[in-house]
Design an enzyme around this catalytic site. Structure first.
Site, PDB file in Angstrom:
ATOM      1  N   LYS A 185      28.971  48.629  26.407  1.00 34.35           N
ATOM      2  CA  LYS A 185      28.664  47.421  25.645  1.00 34.35           C
ATOM      3  C   LYS A 185      28.264  46.318  26.635  1.00 34.35           C
ATOM      4  O   LYS A 185      29.117  45.631  27.204  1.00 34.35           O
ATOM      5  CB  LYS A 185      29.874  47.001  24.798  1.00 34.35           C
ATOM      6  CG  LYS A 185      29.544  45.965  23.707  1.00 34.35           C
ATOM      7  CD  LYS A 185      29.486  44.579  24.284  1.00 34.35           C
ATOM      8  CE  LYS A 185      29.036  43.553  23.264  1.00 34.35           C
ATOM      9  NZ  LYS A 185      28.777  42.225  23.892  1.00 34.35           N
ATOM     10  N   GLY A 237      34.423  40.502  33.409  1.00 36.78           N
ATOM     11  CA  GLY A 237      34.039  39.222  32.821  1.00 36.78           C
ATOM     12  C   GLY A 237      34.990  38.124  33.247  1.00 36.78           C
ATOM     13  O   GLY A 237      35.633  38.208  34.300  1.00 36.78           O
ATOM     14  N   GLU A 259      38.157  43.599  35.866  1.00 35.08           N
ATOM     15  CA  GLU A 259      37.530  43.044  37.066  1.00 35.08           C
ATOM     16  C   GLU A 259      37.033  41.675  36.662  1.00 35.08           C
ATOM     17  O   GLU A 259      36.056  41.551  35.922  1.00 35.08           O
ATOM     18  CB  GLU A 259      36.389  43.951  37.550  1.00 35.08           C
ATOM     19  CG  GLU A 259      35.997  43.694  38.996  1.00 35.08           C
ATOM     20  CD  GLU A 259      35.037  42.538  39.158  1.00 35.08           C
ATOM     21  OE1 GLU A 259      35.519  41.414  39.489  1.00 35.08           O
ATOM     22  OE2 GLU A 259      33.833  42.716  38.957  1.00 35.08           O
ATOM     23  N   CYS A 293      30.927  37.276  40.955  1.00 36.45           N
ATOM     24  CA  CYS A 293      32.376  37.104  40.892  1.00 36.45           C
ATOM     25  C   CYS A 293      32.992  36.939  42.266  1.00 36.45           C
ATOM     26  O   CYS A 293      33.996  36.242  42.432  1.00 36.45           O
ATOM     27  CB  CYS A 293      33.014  38.271  40.157  1.00 36.45           C
ATOM     28  SG  CYS A 293      32.648  39.887  40.873  1.00 36.45           S
ATOM     29  N   GLU A 393      36.201  28.567  38.932  1.00 35.16           N
ATOM     30  CA  GLU A 393      34.981  29.323  39.197  1.00 35.16           C
ATOM     31  C   GLU A 393      33.805  28.653  38.489  1.00 35.16           C
ATOM     32  O   GLU A 393      33.788  28.542  37.262  1.00 35.16           O
ATOM     33  CB  GLU A 393      35.143  30.761  38.697  1.00 35.16           C
ATOM     34  CG  GLU A 393      33.979  31.657  39.044  1.00 35.16           C
ATOM     35  CD  GLU A 393      34.193  33.081  38.571  1.00 35.16           C
ATOM     36  OE1 GLU A 393      33.813  34.010  39.307  1.00 35.16           O
ATOM     37  OE2 GLU A 393      34.731  33.262  37.463  1.00 35.16           O
TER      38      GLU A 393
END
Length: 489
Positions: A185, A237, A259, A293, A393
């Site tokens: 997905k 995500g 993750e 990330c 972030e």
């Protein structure tokens, strides 16, 4: 700017893109538009899967798991994964072109970090398919005890828009090698390259239902996570969404692999190779337009070289071409969406309000300034741990620089974050390398380099950067379950 209309046609985009479900191409009743982040033009439409599509995909995956796929010997699985890898390699230019158009990834990164990473992951995990045996724990005259390693079952792999093809490889490879069936997905913001891989999957010889692609928004992901027919969730995500995934998965006691994000420290000591540290620190945060990330978004510079390093990074950042991802000269492309652009602008504004010094702000060239979601690299100095740009972030081309005086202070600052994904250390002192790598609370630490992700090395974070690993043999463990057998004659 390069003509995107012809590039879209060459990539075979522009038409509705059906989902790959149960060995068939399926058009959903509800659709979502896909936009080119460089120009704002619509690329295609994708299905917005709901209960009927999710139920069908899960049932077919379960049927395949218990049916033909379960009869395949490991070497036959390996051959199919290798065949898919070869097909992806043969279409690598097309796949990379779609990444450039749909995700706004500059050409160099779309080729090397995304499309080629897909191929490398599939090849690597194909080699593991026949190397997952159980063990003989004990044997004697009265009997024996053994362990059997089995696939977990039906895996739902949910991943974001920044490097879709990399995630397809890193999630699909180990899951298939271990004998699972997989429902991919992708993010609704960048689904087209995954759908193109599905066309190759169609011809790779997998039984129907072994690999499927469902597209859609967050509700599609929620339906997958909460579905009782899913045995494992692999999610990449943000941590806000991860909390929702965890809560939903808990209702049916599903295991999850996370993750997530990071606010990674990149620590530069006075004895570092300054030229290399400057170059790699620049790429470490501004590569992929900061939408990574593991971006080294916090540079911790020793006070003796902080000014020189900040000036060097600013000079290097000034040379990075900002523009069309299709242009080979481009190093910084667009952000994925108007919403992401607004988030980054808000972070920049907040940094100024909180007292950080904006030491560098790149201007976006006129030729793309009004076309898409562009913002140039920004560098802030004088950043302190209480500031938003230090803690959160940004997921954009924004660097925070602060100073330290001792190893102890550097370690304290490095670990002063809720994240623990990655870190960098720049020094020629071997003893210092040992102390820093032992003391930094992060899942991967680069020494005198930054950002390399060898396919055979585990990758995954600590703390709120997630749990579980992708990459390397360790990634396979989560996709298997152990069954113990005790037998007496």
């Amino acid at each position: 700017m390069i003509d995107h209309t012809s590039a879209i046609a060459k990539a075979g985009l522009g038409e509705p893109s059906p989902m790959w479900v149960a060995g068939e191409w399926t058009l959903a009743d509800d659709v979502l538009p896909c936009f080119d982040p460089t120009t704002g033009a619509q690329l295609a439409t994708i299905g917005n899967a709901r209960n009927i599509e999710v139920d069908r995909a899960v049932q077919c995956a379960r049927d395949a798991l218990k049916g033909p796929w379960s009869t395949w010997a490991p070497r036959k699985r390996a051959a199919a994964i290798n065949k898919l890898a070869t097909m992806c390699e043969n279409h690598i230019k097309d796949l990379a072109r779609i990444e450039m158009l749909d995700a706004g990834i500059p050409r160099m990164f779309a080729n090397k970090m995304s499309a080629k990473a897909l191929v490398r992951n599939l090849q690597y995990y194909a080699s593991w398919a026949d190397k997952l045996p159980g063990q003989v724990v004990g044997a004697g005259a009265k009997g024996w005890q053994i362990t059997l390693r089995e696939p977990v079952g039906v895996v739902a792999s949910i991943f974001p828009w920044n490097v879709p093809l990399l995630f397809v490889g890193s999630k699909l490879g180990p899951a298939l090698a271990a004998g699972n069936t997989v429902i991919l997905k992708p993010s609704e913001l960048a689904s087209l390259s995954t759908l193109r891989v599905a066309r190759l999957i169609e011809d790779a010889g997998f039984p129907p239902g072994v690999v499927q692609v469902l597209t859609g928004d967050g509700e599609t992901g929620r339906l997958l996570v909460s579905h009782p027919g899913i045995d494992l969730i692999s999610f990449t995500g943000g941590r806000t969404t991860a909390r929702k995934v965890q809560a939903s998965a808990a209702e049916t006691l599903k295991p999850v692999i996370f993750e997530l994000g990071g606010k990674s420290p990149n620590i530069v000591f006075p004895d570092a190779n300054m030229n290399k540290a400057t170059m790699m620190s620049t790429f470490g945060v501004f590569g992929l337009t900061g939408q990574a990330c593991a971006a080294g978004s916090r540079v911790l510079a020793h006070k003796d070289i902080a000014d020189k390093l900040a000036a060097g990074i600013s000079q290097f950042a000034r040379s990075l071409g900002i523009g069309d991802p299709l242009d080979p000269a481009t190093m910084v492309g667009p952000l994925i969406s108007a919403r992401q652009l607004s988030n980054v602008r808000t972070a920049i504004s907040t940094a100024k309000t909180e007292g950080a010094t904006e030491s560098f702000a790149a201007e976006v060239p006129d030729k793309v300034a009004d076309a898409g979601h562009f913002i140039g690299p920004h560098i802030f100095t004088g950043v302190t741990p209480e500031m938003h740009v230090w803690k959160e972030e940004v997921f954009g081309p924004v660097l925070a620089i602060t100073t330290f005086e001792s190893e102890e202070e550097a370690l304290s600052l490095a670990n002063q974050t809720e994240y623990g994904l990655a870190a960098g250390v720049w020094t020629q002192d071997v003893g210092r390398v040992q102390r820093m790598t032992s003391g930094i609370d992060a899942g991967i630490i680069w020494v005198n380099t930054y950002g390399q992700l060898p396919v055979d090395l585990p990758f995954g974070g600590f703390k709120q950067s997630g749990w579980g690993k992708e990459g390397g043999g360790d990634a396979l463990v989560a996709y298997t379950r152990i069954k113990s057998v005790v037998m007496e004659g």
